[in-house]
Write a protein that holds these residues in place. Sequence first.
Motif, PDB file in Angstrom:
ATOM      1  N   SER A  51      64.485  -9.803  38.101  1.00  0.00           N
ATOM      2  CA  SER A  51      64.112 -10.983  37.318  1.00  0.00           C
ATOM      3  C   SER A  51      64.593 -10.890  35.877  1.00  0.00           C
ATOM      4  CB  SER A  51      62.593 -11.152  37.332  1.00  0.00           C
ATOM      5  OG  SER A  51      61.968  -9.996  36.782  1.00  0.00           O
ATOM      6  N   LEU A  52      65.428  -9.891  35.596  1.00  0.00           N
ATOM      7  CA  LEU A  52      65.804  -9.628  34.204  1.00  0.00           C
ATOM      8  C   LEU A  52      67.066 -10.352  33.766  1.00  0.00           C
ATOM      9  CD1 LEU A  52      65.060  -5.790  34.075  1.00  0.00           C
ATOM     10  CD2 LEU A  52      63.586  -7.680  33.363  1.00  0.00           C
ATOM     11  N   MET A  53      68.022 -10.512  34.677  1.00  0.00           N
ATOM     12  CA  MET A  53      69.314 -11.097  34.300  1.00  0.00           C
ATOM     13  C   MET A  53      69.548 -12.375  35.094  1.00  0.00           C
ATOM     14  SD  MET A  53      73.126  -9.325  34.380  1.00  0.00           S
ATOM     15  CE  MET A  53      73.453  -9.897  36.048  1.00  0.00           C
ATOM     16  N   ASN A  54      68.576 -13.269  35.095  1.00  0.00           N
ATOM     17  CA  ASN A  54      68.725 -14.459  35.918  1.00  0.00           C
ATOM     18  C   ASN A  54      69.425 -15.607  35.203  1.00  0.00           C
ATOM     19  OD1 ASN A  54      66.648 -14.882  34.149  1.00  0.00           O
ATOM     20  ND2 ASN A  54      65.316 -15.962  35.601  1.00  0.00           N
ATOM     21  N   ASP A  55      69.672 -15.482  33.898  1.00  0.00           N
ATOM     22  CA  ASP A  55      70.400 -16.515  33.145  1.00  0.00           C
ATOM     23  C   ASP A  55      69.818 -17.904  33.374  1.00  0.00           C
ATOM     24  OD1 ASP A  55      72.159 -14.618  32.151  1.00  0.00           O
ATOM     25  OD2 ASP A  55      73.499 -14.778  33.859  1.00  0.00           O
ATOM     26  N   GLY A  56      68.515 -17.978  33.494  1.00  0.00           N
ATOM     27  CA  GLY A  56      67.879 -19.266  33.715  1.00  0.00           C
ATOM     28  C   GLY A  56      67.883 -19.706  35.162  1.00  0.00           C
ATOM     29  N   LYS A  57      68.473 -18.903  36.031  1.00  0.00           N
ATOM     30  CA  LYS A  57      68.534 -19.240  37.454  1.00  0.00           C
ATOM     31  C   LYS A  57      67.430 -18.509  38.212  1.00  0.00           C
ATOM     32  CE  LYS A  57      73.528 -20.160  37.734  1.00  0.00           C
ATOM     33  NZ  LYS A  57      73.428 -21.481  38.392  1.00  0.00           N
ATOM     34  N   ASP A  58      67.461 -18.651  39.537  1.00  0.00           N
ATOM     35  CA  ASP A  58      66.491 -17.948  40.365  1.00  0.00           C
ATOM     36  C   ASP A  58      66.764 -16.449  40.357  1.00  0.00           C
ATOM     37  OD1 ASP A  58      65.229 -20.337  41.163  1.00  0.00           O
ATOM     38  OD2 ASP A  58      66.790 -20.692  42.650  1.00  0.00           O
ATOM     39  N   TYR A  59      65.743 -15.678  40.711  1.00  0.00           N
ATOM     40  CA  TYR A  59      65.885 -14.225  40.772  1.00  0.00           C
ATOM     41  C   TYR A  59      66.882 -13.841  41.865  1.00  0.00           C
ATOM     42  CZ  TYR A  59      61.531 -14.366  38.073  1.00  0.00           C
ATOM     43  OH  TYR A  59      60.580 -14.616  37.127  1.00  0.00           O
ATOM     44  N   PHE A  60      67.492 -12.649  41.727  1.00  0.00           N
ATOM     45  CA  PHE A  60      68.481 -12.217  42.716  1.00  0.00           C
ATOM     46  C   PHE A  60      68.116 -10.853  43.286  1.00  0.00           C
ATOM     47  CE2 PHE A  60      70.038 -10.816  38.572  1.00  0.00           C
ATOM     48  CZ  PHE A  60      70.403  -9.501  38.797  1.00  0.00           C
ATOM     49  N   PHE A 118      72.772 -17.954  49.014  1.00  0.00           N
ATOM     50  CA  PHE A 118      73.953 -17.596  48.229  1.00  0.00           C
ATOM     51  C   PHE A 118      74.199 -18.677  47.190  1.00  0.00           C
ATOM     52  CE2 PHE A 118      75.151 -14.981  51.944  1.00  0.00           C
ATOM     53  CZ  PHE A 118      75.467 -13.805  51.283  1.00  0.00           C
ATOM     54  N   ASP A 119      74.411 -18.247  45.963  1.00  0.00           N
ATOM     55  CA  ASP A 119      74.831 -19.173  44.914  1.00  0.00           C
ATOM     56  C   ASP A 119      76.351 -19.127  44.865  1.00  0.00           C
ATOM     57  OD1 ASP A 119      75.421 -20.618  42.678  1.00  0.00           O
ATOM     58  OD2 ASP A 119      73.948 -19.659  41.378  1.00  0.00           O
ATOM     59  N   ILE A 120      76.993 -20.084  45.522  1.00  0.00           N
ATOM     60  CA  ILE A 120      78.449 -20.034  45.685  1.00  0.00           C
ATOM     61  C   ILE A 120      79.188 -20.235  44.362  1.00  0.00           C
ATOM     62  CG2 ILE A 120      78.424 -20.716  48.113  1.00  0.00           C
ATOM     63  CD1 ILE A 120      78.879 -23.568  47.281  1.00  0.00           C
ATOM     64  N   SER A 131      78.595 -13.801  43.122  1.00  0.00           N
ATOM     65  CA  SER A 131      78.410 -14.099  44.552  1.00  0.00           C
ATOM     66  C   SER A 131      77.208 -13.365  45.132  1.00  0.00           C
ATOM     67  CB  SER A 131      79.680 -13.735  45.343  1.00  0.00           C
ATOM     68  OG  SER A 131      80.792 -14.413  44.858  1.00  0.00           O
ATOM     69  N   GLY A 132      76.111 -13.357  44.400  1.00  0.00           N
ATOM     70  CA  GLY A 132      74.931 -12.628  44.841  1.00  0.00           C
ATOM     71  C   GLY A 132      74.012 -13.449  45.727  1.00  0.00           C
ATOM     72  N   ILE A 133      72.972 -12.788  46.247  1.00  0.00           N
ATOM     73  CA  ILE A 133      71.923 -13.458  47.008  1.00  0.00           C
ATOM     74  C   ILE A 133      70.739 -13.696  46.066  1.00  0.00           C
ATOM     75  CG2 ILE A 133      70.284 -13.275  48.909  1.00  0.00           C
ATOM     76  CD1 ILE A 133      72.292 -11.657  50.440  1.00  0.00           C
ATOM     77  N   PHE A 134      70.302 -14.944  45.995  1.00  0.00           N
ATOM     78  CA  PHE A 134      69.215 -15.337  45.108  1.00  0.00           C
ATOM     79  C   PHE A 134      67.986 -15.738  45.931  1.00  0.00           C
ATOM     80  CE2 PHE A 134      72.853 -15.484  42.442  1.00  0.00           C
ATOM     81  CZ  PHE A 134      72.411 -15.366  41.128  1.00  0.00           C
ATOM     82  N   ILE A 135      66.885 -15.917  45.243  1.00  0.00           N
ATOM     83  CA  ILE A 135      65.633 -16.382  45.848  1.00  0.00           C
ATOM     84  C   ILE A 135      65.302 -17.736  45.234  1.00  0.00           C
ATOM     85  CG2 ILE A 135      63.213 -15.890  46.303  1.00  0.00           C
ATOM     86  CD1 ILE A 135      65.008 -13.807  47.506  1.00  0.00           C
ATOM     87  N   ALA A 190      75.515  -2.974  34.825  1.00  0.00           N
ATOM     88  CA  ALA A 190      74.104  -3.098  34.474  1.00  0.00           C
ATOM     89  C   ALA A 190      73.187  -3.110  35.679  1.00  0.00           C
ATOM     90  CB  ALA A 190      73.898  -4.372  33.653  1.00  0.00           C
ATOM     91  N   TYR A 191      73.607  -3.735  36.767  1.00  0.00           N
ATOM     92  CA  TYR A 191      72.728  -3.904  37.911  1.00  0.00           C
ATOM     93  C   TYR A 191      73.484  -3.610  39.203  1.00  0.00           C
ATOM     94  CZ  TYR A 191      70.064  -6.448  34.409  1.00  0.00           C
ATOM     95  OH  TYR A 191      69.390  -6.785  33.262  1.00  0.00           O
ATOM     96  N   ASN A 192      72.820  -2.937  40.111  1.00  0.00           N
ATOM     97  CA  ASN A 192      73.393  -2.681  41.427  1.00  0.00           C
ATOM     98  C   ASN A 192      73.070  -3.888  42.306  1.00  0.00           C
ATOM     99  OD1 ASN A 192      74.994  -1.038  42.919  1.00  0.00           O
ATOM    100  ND2 ASN A 192      73.452   0.503  43.335  1.00  0.00           N
ATOM    101  N   VAL A 193      73.964  -4.850  42.313  1.00  0.00           N
ATOM    102  CA  VAL A 193      73.705  -6.175  42.857  1.00  0.00           C
ATOM    103  C   VAL A 193      74.078  -6.250  44.337  1.00  0.00           C
ATOM    104  CG1 VAL A 193      74.334  -8.613  42.668  1.00  0.00           C
ATOM    105  CG2 VAL A 193      74.052  -7.236  40.615  1.00  0.00           C
ATOM    106  N   VAL A 194      73.263  -6.972  45.105  1.00  0.00           N
ATOM    107  CA  VAL A 194      73.583  -7.287  46.499  1.00  0.00           C
ATOM    108  C   VAL A 194      74.456  -8.529  46.482  1.00  0.00           C
ATOM    109  CG1 VAL A 194      72.626  -8.002  48.715  1.00  0.00           C
ATOM    110  CG2 VAL A 194      71.431  -6.287  47.340  1.00  0.00           C
ATOM    111  N   ARG A 195      75.725  -8.377  46.913  1.00  0.00           N
ATOM    112  CA  ARG A 195      76.686  -9.461  46.710  1.00  0.00           C
ATOM    113  C   ARG A 195      77.794  -9.421  47.741  1.00  0.00           C
ATOM    114  NH1 ARG A 195      81.159  -7.371  43.352  1.00  0.00           N
ATOM    115  NH2 ARG A 195      81.509  -9.476  42.610  1.00  0.00           N
TER     116      ARG A 195
END
Length: 286
Positions: free
Chosen positions: A169-178, A209-211, A216-220, A260-265
């Motif tokens: 929830s830290l780097m969502n840039d105003g979007k949903d959590y990833f 997915f936020d295309i 290209s990560g998975i968001f909630i 910064a983040y180990n992202v699922v993408r």
Amino acid sequence: MNYGSDSLGLTNATEDNTIVEYFDSEEDVDLAKFAEIVKTKPNCNQKHFIVYRGDDYCVVETYNVEKTYVFDSIIRFRIAATLAVGEASIDEFIEQDKRLENGFAKPERQAGFKLRDANGEIIPDGIKFVLQILRNPEEDENEEDDEDTKGLSKEELLYYNKDWIGINSLMNDGKDYFLHSQECKADSFECETIDDIVYLKHDGGYFYFDIDNKFSGIFIGKAVPTKEQRVQIHYDNNGDICLTAWGGRVYVACGWFETAYNVVRLDDTEKQLCWGSPMKLRLVRL
């Protein structure tokens, strides 16, 4: 249509080709004859030459003209330069194509799909579970020690020394959590079936997915995903799961983004498809 063969010059493999031979028709092509010419030219690459038939290209082994590798003209310069300096062979190009193909998922959807845990038991809608990210054996260097686990609770033992899917929830840039990976702790998930489609969820939100997102990560998100946003679940032979976009062929991986983040993408780079592994998840019921 033009048919041609050219050798790979040693000084500039993609521009300074030292021999060019043109043929009027397919019947006139004589690769063995051209190979003999190449052998007599010390400034030519003695191992390979390139044949092009219109827009189709292939590499031919000079000393075994039956061995060829067909490739698209768009990568001609890379193929020529790689062969000229001896960094690859036809066999390696063929093997790389196989790895690329194996790196893709099969997009077919299974009718009546049901989510199952690590023991093969069906997970009903609304039942909580966690998702363990399975490490490759060579990556799992930390051996469990009795002293390290002494005094841990049952829940702490479940998560200890393992990687898990978590919510960032830290780097969502105003979007949903990833989704990202985290060690020794996990967020809980559940599923919901709508019109015979199984959706993964967290705290009332759906995986999607936020295309348009740059990584290209998975968001909630709270809305039920559109077809283009859906996450598709695939089972491997061990009952573990891998994820793709809906109908997509590129598996989800887990990797660092902007250090910064180990992202699922989604990662469709050639390096990942050839040498990486899809992220495998083990569903553990709580």
